[in-house]
Motif scaffolding. Structure first.
Motif, PDB file in Angstrom:
ATOM      1  N   VAL A   1      -7.727 -42.135 -25.610  1.00  0.00           N
ATOM      2  CA  VAL A   1      -6.851 -43.730 -25.460  1.00  0.00           C
ATOM      3  C   VAL A   1      -6.572 -44.145 -27.148  1.00  0.00           C
ATOM      4  CG1 VAL A   1      -6.226 -45.484 -24.482  1.00  0.00           C
ATOM      5  CG2 VAL A   1      -7.112 -43.079 -23.426  1.00  0.00           C
ATOM      6  N   VAL A   2      -5.690 -44.624 -27.486  1.00  0.00           N
ATOM      7  CA  VAL A   2      -5.684 -45.656 -28.394  1.00  0.00           C
ATOM      8  C   VAL A   2      -4.917 -46.722 -28.687  1.00  0.00           C
ATOM      9  CG1 VAL A   2      -5.699 -45.851 -31.231  1.00  0.00           C
ATOM     10  CG2 VAL A   2      -5.900 -43.621 -30.294  1.00  0.00           C
ATOM     11  N   ASN A   3      -5.180 -47.854 -28.487  1.00  0.00           N
ATOM     12  CA  ASN A   3      -4.473 -49.294 -28.205  1.00  0.00           C
ATOM     13  C   ASN A   3      -3.201 -48.710 -27.085  1.00  0.00           C
ATOM     14  OD1 ASN A   3      -5.467 -50.482 -30.025  1.00  0.00           O
ATOM     15  ND2 ASN A   3      -3.880 -50.044 -31.404  1.00  0.00           N
ATOM     16  N   GLU A   4      -4.364 -48.355 -25.795  1.00  0.00           N
ATOM     17  CA  GLU A   4      -3.095 -48.396 -24.703  1.00  0.00           C
ATOM     18  C   GLU A   4      -2.246 -46.798 -24.498  1.00  0.00           C
ATOM     19  OE1 GLU A   4      -4.034 -50.030 -22.238  1.00  0.00           O
ATOM     20  OE2 GLU A   4      -5.495 -51.235 -23.174  1.00  0.00           O
ATOM     21  N   GLU A   5      -2.562 -46.493 -25.739  1.00  0.00           N
ATOM     22  CA  GLU A   5      -1.358 -44.412 -25.804  1.00  0.00           C
ATOM     23  C   GLU A   5      -2.444 -43.660 -25.337  1.00  0.00           C
ATOM     24  OE1 GLU A   5       1.189 -42.893 -28.559  1.00  0.00           O
ATOM     25  OE2 GLU A   5       0.887 -44.583 -29.038  1.00  0.00           O
ATOM     26  N   LYS A   6      -2.030 -43.038 -24.905  1.00  0.00           N
ATOM     27  CA  LYS A   6      -2.727 -41.668 -24.622  1.00  0.00           C
ATOM     28  C   LYS A   6      -2.606 -40.096 -24.982  1.00  0.00           C
ATOM     29  CE  LYS A   6      -3.820 -42.877 -19.451  1.00  0.00           C
ATOM     30  NZ  LYS A   6      -4.005 -42.378 -18.464  1.00  0.00           N
ATOM     31  N   PHE A   7      -3.588 -39.480 -25.896  1.00  0.00           N
ATOM     32  CA  PHE A   7      -3.350 -38.568 -26.698  1.00  0.00           C
ATOM     33  C   PHE A   7      -4.186 -37.391 -26.576  1.00  0.00           C
ATOM     34  CE2 PHE A   7      -2.720 -42.624 -29.590  1.00  0.00           C
ATOM     35  CZ  PHE A   7      -2.165 -41.765 -30.583  1.00  0.00           C
ATOM     36  N   TYR A   8      -3.349 -36.671 -25.657  1.00  0.00           N
ATOM     37  CA  TYR A   8      -4.152 -35.141 -25.091  1.00  0.00           C
ATOM     38  C   TYR A   8      -3.898 -34.044 -26.568  1.00  0.00           C
ATOM     39  CZ  TYR A   8      -2.413 -37.189 -20.991  1.00  0.00           C
ATOM     40  OH  TYR A   8      -2.029 -37.873 -19.411  1.00  0.00           O
ATOM     41  N   VAL A   9      -5.301 -33.608 -26.335  1.00  0.00           N
ATOM     42  CA  VAL A   9      -6.176 -33.199 -27.745  1.00  0.00           C
ATOM     43  C   VAL A   9      -6.775 -31.594 -27.441  1.00  0.00           C
ATOM     44  CG1 VAL A   9      -5.578 -34.744 -29.377  1.00  0.00           C
ATOM     45  CG2 VAL A   9      -8.111 -34.917 -28.352  1.00  0.00           C
ATOM     46  N   LEU A  10      -7.950 -30.999 -28.365  1.00  0.00           N
ATOM     47  CA  LEU A  10      -8.753 -29.975 -28.174  1.00  0.00           C
ATOM     48  C   LEU A  10      -9.844 -30.274 -28.435  1.00  0.00           C
ATOM     49  CD1 LEU A  10      -7.003 -26.891 -28.146  1.00  0.00           C
ATOM     50  CD2 LEU A  10      -7.959 -27.676 -25.981  1.00  0.00           C
ATOM     51  N   LYS A  11     -10.728 -31.065 -27.727  1.00  0.00           N
ATOM     52  CA  LYS A  11     -12.363 -30.875 -27.873  1.00  0.00           C
ATOM     53  C   LYS A  11     -12.698 -30.394 -29.835  1.00  0.00           C
ATOM     54  CE  LYS A  11     -14.213 -33.355 -24.289  1.00  0.00           C
ATOM     55  NZ  LYS A  11     -15.259 -32.588 -23.051  1.00  0.00           N
ATOM     56  N   LEU A  12     -12.502 -29.307 -29.489  1.00  0.00           N
ATOM     57  CA  LEU A  12     -13.534 -28.493 -30.687  1.00  0.00           C
ATOM     58  C   LEU A  12     -12.485 -27.981 -30.965  1.00  0.00           C
ATOM     59  CD1 LEU A  12     -14.231 -25.476 -28.305  1.00  0.00           C
ATOM     60  CD2 LEU A  12     -15.961 -26.682 -29.137  1.00  0.00           C
ATOM     61  N   TYR A  13     -11.625 -28.205 -31.465  1.00  0.00           N
ATOM     62  CA  TYR A  13     -10.718 -28.080 -33.142  1.00  0.00           C
ATOM     63  C   TYR A  13     -10.716 -28.964 -33.537  1.00  0.00           C
ATOM     64  CZ  TYR A  13      -6.678 -28.093 -35.712  1.00  0.00           C
ATOM     65  OH  TYR A  13      -5.596 -28.187 -37.364  1.00  0.00           O
ATOM     66  N   LEU A  14     -10.730 -30.794 -33.328  1.00  0.00           N
ATOM     67  CA  LEU A  14     -11.028 -32.320 -33.466  1.00  0.00           C
ATOM     68  C   LEU A  14     -12.686 -32.080 -34.474  1.00  0.00           C
ATOM     69  CD1 LEU A  14      -9.505 -34.829 -31.584  1.00  0.00           C
ATOM     70  CD2 LEU A  14      -8.697 -33.361 -33.366  1.00  0.00           C
ATOM     71  N   ALA A  15     -13.634 -31.001 -33.135  1.00  0.00           N
ATOM     72  CA  ALA A  15     -15.545 -31.331 -33.756  1.00  0.00           C
ATOM     73  C   ALA A  15     -15.509 -30.977 -35.130  1.00  0.00           C
ATOM     74  CB  ALA A  15     -15.540 -31.047 -32.249  1.00  0.00           C
ATOM     75  N   ALA A  16     -14.398 -29.537 -34.910  1.00  0.00           N
ATOM     76  CA  ALA A  16     -14.835 -28.403 -36.536  1.00  0.00           C
ATOM     77  C   ALA A  16     -13.840 -28.928 -37.646  1.00  0.00           C
ATOM     78  CB  ALA A  16     -13.714 -27.358 -36.304  1.00  0.00           C
ATOM     79  N   HIS A  17     -13.491 -30.423 -37.963  1.00  0.00           N
ATOM     80  CA  HIS A  17     -12.854 -31.397 -38.784  1.00  0.00           C
ATOM     81  C   HIS A  17     -13.366 -32.257 -38.566  1.00  0.00           C
ATOM     82  CE1 HIS A  17      -9.512 -28.515 -37.771  1.00  0.00           C
ATOM     83  NE2 HIS A  17      -9.627 -28.273 -39.231  1.00  0.00           N
ATOM     84  N   SER A  18     -14.027 -32.782 -37.625  1.00  0.00           N
ATOM     85  CA  SER A  18     -14.909 -34.344 -38.062  1.00  0.00           C
ATOM     86  C   SER A  18     -16.606 -34.715 -37.007  1.00  0.00           C
ATOM     87  CB  SER A  18     -13.945 -35.112 -37.516  1.00  0.00           C
ATOM     88  OG  SER A  18     -14.493 -36.102 -36.974  1.00  0.00           O
ATOM     89  N   ALA A  70      -9.183 -41.721 -41.332  1.00  0.00           N
ATOM     90  CA  ALA A  70      -9.665 -40.675 -42.022  1.00  0.00           C
ATOM     91  C   ALA A  70     -11.441 -41.007 -42.184  1.00  0.00           C
ATOM     92  CB  ALA A  70      -9.345 -40.245 -42.910  1.00  0.00           C
ATOM     93  N   ASP A  71     -12.039 -42.504 -42.625  1.00  0.00           N
ATOM     94  CA  ASP A  71     -12.933 -42.733 -43.488  1.00  0.00           C
ATOM     95  C   ASP A  71     -13.403 -43.002 -42.003  1.00  0.00           C
ATOM     96  OD1 ASP A  71     -14.538 -43.803 -44.993  1.00  0.00           O
ATOM     97  OD2 ASP A  71     -13.593 -45.361 -44.606  1.00  0.00           O
ATOM     98  N   MET A  72     -13.047 -44.205 -41.142  1.00  0.00           N
ATOM     99  CA  MET A  72     -13.922 -44.463 -39.294  1.00  0.00           C
ATOM    100  C   MET A  72     -14.239 -42.846 -38.638  1.00  0.00           C
ATOM    101  SD  MET A  72     -12.524 -46.917 -36.984  1.00  0.00           S
ATOM    102  CE  MET A  72     -11.945 -47.637 -37.597  1.00  0.00           C
ATOM    103  N   LEU A  73     -13.328 -41.436 -38.740  1.00  0.00           N
ATOM    104  CA  LEU A  73     -13.792 -40.760 -38.044  1.00  0.00           C
ATOM    105  C   LEU A  73     -14.202 -39.712 -39.017  1.00  0.00           C
ATOM    106  CD1 LEU A  73     -10.053 -40.504 -35.843  1.00  0.00           C
ATOM    107  CD2 LEU A  73     -12.744 -41.861 -35.322  1.00  0.00           C
ATOM    108  N   ASP A  74     -14.699 -39.968 -40.181  1.00  0.00           N
ATOM    109  CA  ASP A  74     -15.573 -39.015 -40.931  1.00  0.00           C
ATOM    110  C   ASP A  74     -14.330 -37.366 -41.055  1.00  0.00           C
ATOM    111  OD1 ASP A  74     -17.633 -37.552 -42.607  1.00  0.00           O
ATOM    112  OD2 ASP A  74     -18.908 -37.683 -40.915  1.00  0.00           O
ATOM    113  N   THR A  75     -13.329 -37.308 -41.555  1.00  0.00           N
ATOM    114  CA  THR A  75     -12.333 -36.437 -41.683  1.00  0.00           C
ATOM    115  C   THR A  75     -12.187 -36.333 -42.893  1.00  0.00           C
ATOM    116  OG1 THR A  75     -12.040 -37.497 -39.727  1.00  0.00           O
ATOM    117  CG2 THR A  75     -10.601 -35.018 -40.376  1.00  0.00           C
ATOM    118  N   PRO A  76     -13.003 -35.052 -43.779  1.00  0.00           N
ATOM    119  CA  PRO A  76     -13.061 -35.077 -44.509  1.00  0.00           C
ATOM    120  C   PRO A  76     -11.695 -34.314 -45.304  1.00  0.00           C
ATOM    121  CG  PRO A  76     -14.627 -34.218 -44.401  1.00  0.00           C
ATOM    122  CD  PRO A  76     -13.980 -34.472 -43.216  1.00  0.00           C
TER     123      PRO A  76
END
Length: 266
Positions: free
Chosen positions: A114-131, A185-191
Motif C-alpha cells: 500500500v502506497v499512499n492508499e493505493e494498493k499494488f498486488y505483487v509477488l514477494k519472491l519476485y521483488l525479493a530477487a531484485h531488491s 530504486a535508491d530507497m528500496l535498494d534495487t540495482p
C-alpha cells in the motif's frame, strides 16, 4: 486563473483545465492568492486544496469586498491579480499504466503493498530477487514479513507504479519519470532499476548537463558522472553546472570540479 464579481464581492479562483483520460488523478497544491496594490498592503489569502477530475477548480468566494477592491486595488481600470502555486504531489496524470497491479492481479500475487492508499498486488519472491530491501522485508524475521498487506511510506504512488513496471519488463523510463524511479530504486535498494535509469541518462536523455551531473552525484551513478565531467570542456561549461549557491554543491564532486577548473585555466 479567473476573477469575477458575485454580488458585493470579488470571487478569485484557479481552474485546472487539462483534459485527462485517467479516471483517478489528483494534484495536491499549496496556493497563495494575491491582489497587488501600490496604495495599501497586498491582499493575500492562502490555502491547501486537491484538484481532481471531479473538482477541477478552487477559489475564494468572497476574497474581497467589491467597493474595497475598486478603492484600493484598481489602477486606471486595471486589477493586478496573482496566484502562487506549489504542487506538493500528483497522482495518475503523467501516463497510462503499462501494466496493472490492481485487484485484477490478486490471484497472481501473495502480498499487497500500500502506497499512499493505493494498493499494488505483487509477488514477494519476485521483488525479493531484485531488491535486498524486499528480501529482508519479506523473508527476514520481521513482524511485517508474515502480513498479507504492508504499507510503504515515503514513496509516491506514481513513482512506485513506474518502478514495478520496470521490474516486470516494461519500459516506463522517460524525461519525466526517471528521477522518481531513481528515488524509489535508491530507497528500496534495487540495482536493476538504477542501472536502467543510468543507461537512459547516458544514451537517450536530453536533460541539461547540470541536471545529469546533479543526478549522478545524488544517486552515485559513476558512469554518468564520468561522462558529465568529460563534457565540461570550457570555463563556460564549468560555470553552467555550478548551483546558484556554491554551498549547495555536493561535496563528493567538489574535488573533481576543482581539478577540472585548474586544468581549464592552465
Amino acid at each position: 486563473m479567473g476573477v469575477r464579481r458575485t454580488k458585493e464581492h470579488l470571487h478569485f479562483y484557479l481552474h485546472c483545465p487539462k483534459s485527462m483520460d485517467t479516471v483517478n488523478w489528483t494534484i495536491e497544491t499549496q496556493r497563495k492568492h494575491v491582489l497587488v496594490s501600490n496604495r495599501v498592503e497586498n491582499k493575500v489569502k492562502k490555502g491547501k486544496q486537491i484538484f481532481n477530475n471531479k473538482t477541477p477548480a478552487w477559489g475564494c468566494e468572497k476574497f474581497i469586498k467589491w467597493a474595497e477592491m475598486e478603492k484600493d486595488y484598481l489602477v486606471d481600470g486595471r486589477l493586478t491579480a496573482e496566484i502562487h502555486i506549489k504542487i506538493k504531489k500528483t497522482t495518475g496524470i503523467y501516463k497510462d499504466n503499462l501494466r496493472s497491479f490492481d485487484k485484477t492481479m490478486e490471484e497472481f500475487s501473495d502480498v499487497v503493498l500500500v502506497v499512499n492508499e493505493e494498493k499494488f498486488y505483487v509477488l514477494k519472491l519476485y521483488l525479493a530477487a531484485h531488491s535486498p530491501y524486499f528480501k529482508a522485508l519479506f523473508l527476514g524475521n520481521f513482524n511485517d514479513s508474515k502480513k498479507s498487506e504492508i504499507k510503504l511510506t515515503g514513496i509516491d504512488a506514481d513513482d512506485f507504479q513506474n518502478y514495478l513496471e520496470l521490474l516486470y519488463g516494461e519500459h516506463p523510463i522517460d524525461e519525466y519519470t526517471c528521477e522518481g524511479l531513481l528515488l524509489v530504486a535508491d530507497m528500496l535498494d534495487t540495482p536493476l532499476v538504477i542501472r536502467k535509469c543510468e543507461q537512459f541518462l547516458l544514451k537517450e536523455s536530453k536533460k541539461t548537463l547540470k541536471k545529469k551531473l546533479e543526478l549522478s552525484t545524488r544517486f552515485c551513478l559513476e558512469a554518468l558522472k564520468k561522462k558529465c565531467l568529460a563534457e565540461i570542456k570550457s570555463i563556460g561549461d564549468l560555470q553552467a553546472v555550478l548551483p546558484g549557491n556554491v554551498q549547495d554543491l555536493d561535496k563528493s564532486i567538489m574535488g573533481e570540479l576543482l581539478e577540472k577548473s585548474i586544468s581549464l585555466h592552465s
